[in-house]
Write an enzyme that holds these catalytic residues in place. Structure first.
Site, PDB file in Angstrom:
ATOM      1  N   THR A  59       3.057  -8.211   7.262  1.00  0.00           N
ATOM      2  CA  THR A  59       1.956  -7.492   7.920  1.00  0.00           C
ATOM      3  C   THR A  59       0.767  -8.393   8.294  1.00  0.00           C
ATOM      4  O   THR A  59      -0.223  -7.895   8.824  1.00  0.00           O
ATOM      5  CB  THR A  59       1.430  -6.356   7.008  1.00  0.00           C
ATOM      6  OG1 THR A  59       1.133  -6.892   5.719  1.00  0.00           O
ATOM      7  CG2 THR A  59       2.429  -5.234   6.862  1.00  0.00           C
TER       8      THR A  59
ATOM      9  N   LYS B 201       8.355  -6.320  14.722  1.00  0.00           N
ATOM     10  CA  LYS B 201       8.524  -4.939  14.247  1.00  0.00           C
ATOM     11  C   LYS B 201       9.342  -4.139  15.266  1.00  0.00           C
ATOM     12  O   LYS B 201      10.187  -3.324  14.889  1.00  0.00           O
ATOM     13  CB  LYS B 201       7.157  -4.272  14.026  1.00  0.00           C
ATOM     14  CG  LYS B 201       6.374  -4.792  12.831  1.00  0.00           C
ATOM     15  CD  LYS B 201       6.985  -4.430  11.485  1.00  0.00           C
ATOM     16  CE  LYS B 201       6.898  -2.948  11.166  1.00  0.00           C
ATOM     17  NZ  LYS B 201       7.412  -2.667   9.790  1.00  0.00           N
TER      18      LYS B 201
ATOM     19  N   TYR C 208       3.686 -10.089  15.502  1.00  0.00           N
ATOM     20  CA  TYR C 208       3.899  -9.006  14.525  1.00  0.00           C
ATOM     21  C   TYR C 208       4.539  -7.803  15.218  1.00  0.00           C
ATOM     22  O   TYR C 208       5.579  -7.295  14.785  1.00  0.00           O
ATOM     23  CB  TYR C 208       2.562  -8.632  13.866  1.00  0.00           C
ATOM     24  CG  TYR C 208       2.596  -7.351  13.062  1.00  0.00           C
ATOM     25  CD1 TYR C 208       3.334  -7.245  11.889  1.00  0.00           C
ATOM     26  CD2 TYR C 208       1.877  -6.220  13.485  1.00  0.00           C
ATOM     27  CE1 TYR C 208       3.359  -6.058  11.152  1.00  0.00           C
ATOM     28  CE2 TYR C 208       1.895  -5.038  12.767  1.00  0.00           C
ATOM     29  CZ  TYR C 208       2.643  -4.952  11.604  1.00  0.00           C
ATOM     30  OH  TYR C 208       2.667  -3.779  10.887  1.00  0.00           O
TER      31      TYR C 208
ATOM     32  N   GLN D   3       0.833  -1.216   0.000  1.00  0.00           N
ATOM     33  CA  GLN D   3       0.000   0.000   0.000  1.00  0.00           C
ATOM     34  C   GLN D   3       0.864   1.260   0.000  1.00  0.00           C
ATOM     35  O   GLN D   3       0.677   2.159  -0.822  1.00  0.00           O
ATOM     36  CB  GLN D   3      -0.868   0.043   1.258  1.00  0.00           C
ATOM     37  CG  GLN D   3      -1.891  -1.044   1.383  1.00  0.00           C
ATOM     38  CD  GLN D   3      -2.851  -0.697   2.509  1.00  0.00           C
ATOM     39  OE1 GLN D   3      -3.779   0.093   2.320  1.00  0.00           O
ATOM     40  NE2 GLN D   3      -2.649  -1.268   3.687  1.00  0.00           N
TER      41      GLN D   3
ATOM     42  N   ALA E 295       7.131  -5.261   4.858  1.00  0.00           N
ATOM     43  CA  ALA E 295       6.858  -5.838   6.182  1.00  0.00           C
ATOM     44  C   ALA E 295       6.040  -7.104   6.018  1.00  0.00           C
ATOM     45  O   ALA E 295       5.306  -7.264   5.041  1.00  0.00           O
ATOM     46  CB  ALA E 295       6.105  -4.854   7.059  1.00  0.00           C
TER      47      ALA E 295
HETATM   48  P1  NDP Z   1       1.445  -4.223   2.708  1.00  0.00           P
HETATM   49  O1  NDP Z   1       1.079  -5.459   3.438  1.00  0.00           O
HETATM   50  O2  NDP Z   1       0.478  -3.548   1.798  1.00  0.00           O
HETATM   51  O3  NDP Z   1       2.792  -4.453   1.878  1.00  0.00           O
HETATM   52  C1  NDP Z   1       3.842  -5.167   2.411  1.00  0.00           C
HETATM   53  C2  NDP Z   1       4.952  -5.200   1.397  1.00  0.00           C
HETATM   54  O4  NDP Z   1       5.998  -6.019   1.935  1.00  0.00           O
HETATM   55  C3  NDP Z   1       4.533  -5.811   0.057  1.00  0.00           C
HETATM   56  O5  NDP Z   1       5.171  -5.096  -0.983  1.00  0.00           O
HETATM   57  C4  NDP Z   1       5.085  -7.228   0.156  1.00  0.00           C
HETATM   58  O6  NDP Z   1       5.418  -7.807  -1.092  1.00  0.00           O
HETATM   59  C5  NDP Z   1       6.360  -6.943   0.913  1.00  0.00           C
HETATM   60  N1  NDP Z   1       6.912  -8.167   1.481  1.00  0.00           N
HETATM   61  C6  NDP Z   1       6.350  -9.006   2.382  1.00  0.00           C
HETATM   62  N2  NDP Z   1       7.189 -10.059   2.590  1.00  0.00           N
HETATM   63  C7  NDP Z   1       8.286  -9.841   1.818  1.00  0.00           C
HETATM   64  C8  NDP Z   1       9.486 -10.544   1.589  1.00  0.00           C
HETATM   65  N3  NDP Z   1       9.738 -11.727   2.178  1.00  0.00           N
HETATM   66  N4  NDP Z   1      10.418 -10.021   0.750  1.00  0.00           N
HETATM   67  C9  NDP Z   1      10.184  -8.848   0.114  1.00  0.00           C
HETATM   68  N5  NDP Z   1       9.054  -8.145   0.269  1.00  0.00           N
HETATM   69  C10 NDP Z   1       8.112  -8.640   1.108  1.00  0.00           C
HETATM   70  O7  NDP Z   1       1.948  -3.202   3.830  1.00  0.00           O
HETATM   71  P2  NDP Z   1       1.622  -1.657   4.022  1.00  0.00           P
HETATM   72  O8  NDP Z   1       2.043  -0.898   2.825  1.00  0.00           O
HETATM   73  O9  NDP Z   1       0.251  -1.523   4.562  1.00  0.00           O
HETATM   74  O10 NDP Z   1       2.616  -1.339   5.230  1.00  0.00           O
HETATM   75  C11 NDP Z   1       3.777  -0.555   5.050  1.00  0.00           C
HETATM   76  C12 NDP Z   1       4.429  -0.376   6.415  1.00  0.00           C
HETATM   77  O11 NDP Z   1       3.490   0.196   7.325  1.00  0.00           O
HETATM   78  C13 NDP Z   1       4.920  -1.669   7.066  1.00  0.00           C
HETATM   79  O12 NDP Z   1       6.144  -1.401   7.707  1.00  0.00           O
HETATM   80  C14 NDP Z   1       3.872  -1.978   8.114  1.00  0.00           C
HETATM   81  O13 NDP Z   1       4.428  -2.684   9.213  1.00  0.00           O
HETATM   82  C15 NDP Z   1       3.458  -0.567   8.528  1.00  0.00           C
HETATM   83  N6  NDP Z   1       2.108  -0.489   9.062  1.00  0.00           N
HETATM   84  C16 NDP Z   1       1.031  -0.956   8.347  1.00  0.00           C
HETATM   85  C17 NDP Z   1      -0.239  -0.892   8.884  1.00  0.00           C
HETATM   86  C18 NDP Z   1      -1.428  -1.366   8.120  1.00  0.00           C
HETATM   87  O14 NDP Z   1      -2.557  -1.148   8.593  1.00  0.00           O
HETATM   88  N7  NDP Z   1      -1.271  -1.992   6.964  1.00  0.00           N
HETATM   89  C19 NDP Z   1      -0.466  -0.306  10.231  1.00  0.00           C
HETATM   90  C20 NDP Z   1       0.724   0.163  10.871  1.00  0.00           C
HETATM   91  C21 NDP Z   1       1.958   0.088  10.298  1.00  0.00           C
HETATM   92  P3  NDP Z   1       4.418  -8.864  -1.809  1.00  0.00           P
HETATM   93  O15 NDP Z   1       3.341  -8.030  -2.432  1.00  0.00           O
HETATM   94  O16 NDP Z   1       5.299  -9.534  -2.810  1.00  0.00           O
HETATM   95  O17 NDP Z   1       3.907  -9.774  -0.735  1.00  0.00           O
END
Ligand code: NDP
Length: 285
Positions: free
Chosen positions: A61, A128, A124, A11, A59
Site C-alpha cells: 500500500t 492492484k 500502486y 488496518q 497489499a
Molecule cells: P495496510 O497497509 O494497513 O496493511 C497491509 C497488509 O499487507 C499488512 O498486514 C502487511 O503486513 C501486509 N503485507 C504487505 N506486504 C506483504 C508481503 N510481502 N507478504 C505478506 N503480507 C504483506 O493496508 P490496509 O488494511 O489499509 O488495506 C487493506 C486493503 O485495502 C488493501 O487491499 C489496500 O489496497 C486496500 N485499500 C487501502 C486504502 C488505504 O487508504 N489504506 C485505500 C483503498 C484501498 P506487514 O504489517 O507485515 O507489512
C-alpha cells in the site's frame, strides 16, 4: 464459517479479527507464514487451506514507494493474488479480495460505478488493477471490493497523521481538490465477513464498491478530525498542484456503491460516526 484471512497486521485485517464472533472462526496468515513476494509459496499454502472462504487484506500500500519498487508491488498486489485466486478457484473456495479507487484516473465529477473503465495513474493502482484482473480471469467465486481512504486506530493513515501534526502545528495546508469517501476499516471488515458468508452460501459475486459517506475532500476530512478531537488547528485549502508527490493521485475518488447495497444489503456507513469511535479508541477526544 471458517475464514482464512491473509494480512494479519493491516488496518482491515486487524478489524476482521476483532469482528469475528459467533460461528465465524478466523485463521490468520501474516507475512512470516504467507509472504506475498513469493507466489509459489502462496499457491502451496492455499492448496492446504481448510476454509469456507478467503479474505485477502494483504497489499503493498506504500503508494510513493511503489513508484520505485514496481517489482515488489507487482508480486504482492498482482502475481501472488493470481496464485491465491487460481488455487481458490480450483478448490471452489470463495475469495473476497480488497481493491482500491486508485485503479481509476479520477477524471470527472460523478461517482464511478464498478463497471467504469479503469485507468490507473501510478504503479500502486496499476498493480492492484492487474491483481483484480487476475481474480476475474481465474473465474472462481469472488468479490472484488474496492474501497478508499481507509482509517482506523491501527497502522498508518491520514487520521493518525493529522492527530500527530496537531500536536506541533497550529495551522495546516491540506489538499481540497481530491474528493473521496473516507472509509472506516471496521466497516470494511464487517462487509467482507458478510460477503464471505453470502458467497459461501452460494450467492454469486463480482466487482463492487464500498466507501464511507458523505464524500469529502481531504481538507474537509481534516477539519472534522480536528472538530471532533478538539484540536485547535486552522486548515487552509490548497490544490493538489501545491503539494507535489512522485505518485499522481486521482482527483475524483468518489465510488458509486449502489450495487453492493442492492446485491448484498451492505450500505455506506457514515464515516463521521465511525471517526468518533476511532478517536475514542485512540483516547483523542
Ligand atoms: P495496510 O497497509 O494497513 O496493511 C497491509 C497488509 O499487507 C499488512 O498486514 C502487511 O503486513 C501486509 N503485507 C504487505 N506486504 C506483504 C508481503 N510481502 N507478504 C505478506 N503480507 C504483506 O493496508 P490496509 O488494511 O489499509 O488495506 C487493506 C486493503 O485495502 C488493501 O487491499 C489496500 O489496497 C486496500 N485499500 C487501502 C486504502 C488505504 O487508504 N489504506 C485505500 C483503498 C484501498 P506487514 O504489517 O507485515 O507489512
Amino acid at each position: 464459517m471458517k475464514i482464512a484471512l491473509f494480512g494479519k497486521t493491516g488496518q482491515v485485517a486487524t478489524e476482521v479479527q476483532r469482528r469475528a464472533s459467533g460461528d465465524v472462526e478466523v485463521q490468520t496468515f501474516d507475512r512470516e507464514q504467507a509472504d506475498f513476494r513469493d507466489p509459489d509459496a502462496i499457491s502451496r499454502l492455499a492448496r492446504s487451506l481448510d476454509a469456507d472462504a478467503i479474505i485477502n487484506a494483504v497489499a503493498y500500500t506504500a503508494v510513493e514507494k511503489a513508484e520505485v519498487d514496481k517489482a515488489t508491488a507487482d508480486l504482492v498486489n498482482h502475481l501472488s493474488v493470481r496464485a491465491l485466486a487460481a488455487t481458490a478457484a480450483d478448490r471452489k473456495i470463495p475469495l473476497v479480495h480488497i481493491s482500491t479507487d486508485y485503479i481509476f484516473d479520477g477524471s470527472g465529477t460523478q461517482p464511478r460505478p464498478p463497471e467504469a473503465p479503469a485507468s490507473p495513474l501510478g504503479v500502486y493502482g496499476a498493480t492492484k488493477l492487474a491483481g483484480e484482473q487476475a481474480v476475474r480471469d481465474c473465474a472462481g467465486t469472488y468479490v472484488i471490493l474496492r474501497t478508499s481512504w481507509v482509517f482506523s486506530a491501527h497502522g498508518s493513515n491520514f487520521l493518525k497523521t493529522m492527530l500527530r501534526l496537531a500536536k506541533t502545528h497550529g495551522s495546516l495546508r491540506i489538499v481540497a481538490d481530491q474528493i473521496g469517501g473516507p472509509t472506516p476499516a471496521s466497516a470494511i471488515a464487517a462487509a467482507t465477513i458478510d460477503i464471505a458468508r453470502a458467497l459461501s452460501n452460494g450467492q454469486s459475486g463480482g466487482t463492487y464498491h464500498f466507501t464511507g459517506s458523505p464524500d469529502a475532500s481531504w481538507s474537509e476530512f481534516a477539519r472534522e478530525i480536528f472538530r471532533q478531537s478538539g484540536a485547535r488547528v486552522d486548515v487552509t485549502d490548497i490544490a493538489t498542484a501545491d503539494y507535489p508527490t512522485s505518485a499522481r493521485r486521482p482527483l475524483n475518488s468518489c465510488l458509486d456503491c449502489e450495487s453492493l447495497a442492492r446485491d448484498f444489503g451492505v450500505s455506506r456507513p457514515d464515516w463521521r460516526v465511525a471517526l468518533a469511535d476511532v478517536l475514542k479508541e485512540l483516547g483523542a477526544t
